[in-house]
Design an enzyme around this catalytic site. Structure first.
Site, short mmCIF file in Angstrom:
data_model
loop_
_atom_site.label_atom_id
_atom_site.label_comp_id
_atom_site.label_asym_id
_atom_site.label_seq_id
_atom_site.Cartn_x
_atom_site.Cartn_y
_atom_site.Cartn_z
N PRO A 131 6.67 -4.13 -6.78
CA PRO A 131 5.88 -4.30 -8.00
C PRO A 131 4.42 -3.89 -7.90
CG PRO A 131 6.06 -6.40 -6.85
CD PRO A 131 6.85 -5.39 -6.03
N GLU A 132 4.05 -3.18 -6.85
CA GLU A 132 2.63 -2.86 -6.63
C GLU A 132 1.98 -2.15 -7.81
OE1 GLU A 132 4.29 -3.08 -2.37
OE2 GLU A 132 5.00 -2.62 -4.39
N VAL A 133 2.73 -1.28 -8.52
CA VAL A 133 2.12 -0.55 -9.64
C VAL A 133 1.65 -1.49 -10.74
CG1 VAL A 133 3.28 1.65 -9.23
CG2 VAL A 133 4.40 -0.10 -10.64
#
Length: 255
Positions: A131-133
């Protein structure tokens, strides 16, 4: 030792448990350094046949970086190497099999911990994602250990959408070996099929597999044709072939 990581030797296995349930077992500097030290210890002790990496509780295996701390992406830029990257390097050098026991959510940097392991079993309720984006980042270091495990198109989708997948899809794309309602039953079954095999063959075999991963075809052929002769020189190889001829179970020395 920090209580962020619990280290326990159970018979032939070294258990590493990330113990930060209040942070969904997010990594900390103590977790990273503790795992690295434990890998060194396991490789130095012939009696350790495998390393099991898991998290406390059932909610999370590892949620990745601890964003609540506000220091998750604060680095010492005078150092060319980071703690997470150094851990991935350490795992790459390990000749003791590492097994991820995914007991819950496996997100972001947790996907890196999963991917650095040689095998993985998962609870059927676990979820996986990058989920970094969603917070303006990208799973940069994780890609190094993840990119060869799953196909490019699915990897791109996970990275640029940030959306999670369930355990069954993780199994379908090759991210984990087994999924079960009872994750410990799956783990025990996998470990049992490892412990009755030659320790020397497994140790040298992992060394071989990790070294040929980035070699060209001809480089790999040259390396492996020299390595097979060394396998045959071990006590385990001689015992295994003798036991086969004598129709009995081998007694391994690990040498």
């Amino acid at each position: 030792m920090s209580q962020d990581l619990l280290v326990e030797v159970r018979d032939d296995l070294m258990w590493l448990t990330i113990n930060r349930p209040e942070r969904r077992n997010a990594v900390s500097p103590d977790v990273l350094s503790g795992i690295a030290r434990a890998i060194d210890q396991a490789n130095a002790e012939r009696g350790t046949r495998a390393i099991v990496l898991t998290g406390t509780g059932e909610a999370a295996f590892c949620a990745g970086a601890d964003l609540q701390s506000g220091k998750a992406f604060v680095f010492d830029y005078s150092e060319p190497r980071s703690g997470f990257a150094n851990l991935f390097r350490k795992a790459r050098q390990s000749n003791v099999p590492m097994i991820a026991r995914v007991n819950g959510a496996c997100m972001a940097g947790g996907m890196g911990l999963l991917s650095m392991c040689d095998m993985a079993v998962s609870s059927s309720s676990a979820r996986f994602g990058l989920p970094e984006v969603k917070v303006g980042l990208f799973p940069a270091q994780v890609l190094t250990v993840l990119q060869h495990l799953i196909g490019r198109r699915k990897l791109t989708e996970l990275c640029i959408t940030g959306e999670p997948i369930d355990a069954q899809e993780a199994l379908d794309i090759g991210l984990v070996n087994y999924v079960a309602d009872d994750v410990d039953q799956a783990l025990d079954a996998l470990v049992a099929r490892l412990l009755d095999k030659s320790p020397a063959a497994i140790r040298r075999g992992l060394y071989l597999m990790k070294n040929i991963d980035e070699m060209s075809f001809e480089e790999s052929m040259a390396f492996t044709e020299s390595q097979i002769a060394l396998f045959a020189l071990t006590e385990d190889a001689k015992e295994g072939q003798l036991a086969f001829r004598e129709k009995r179970k081998p007694v391994w020395t690990g040498r």
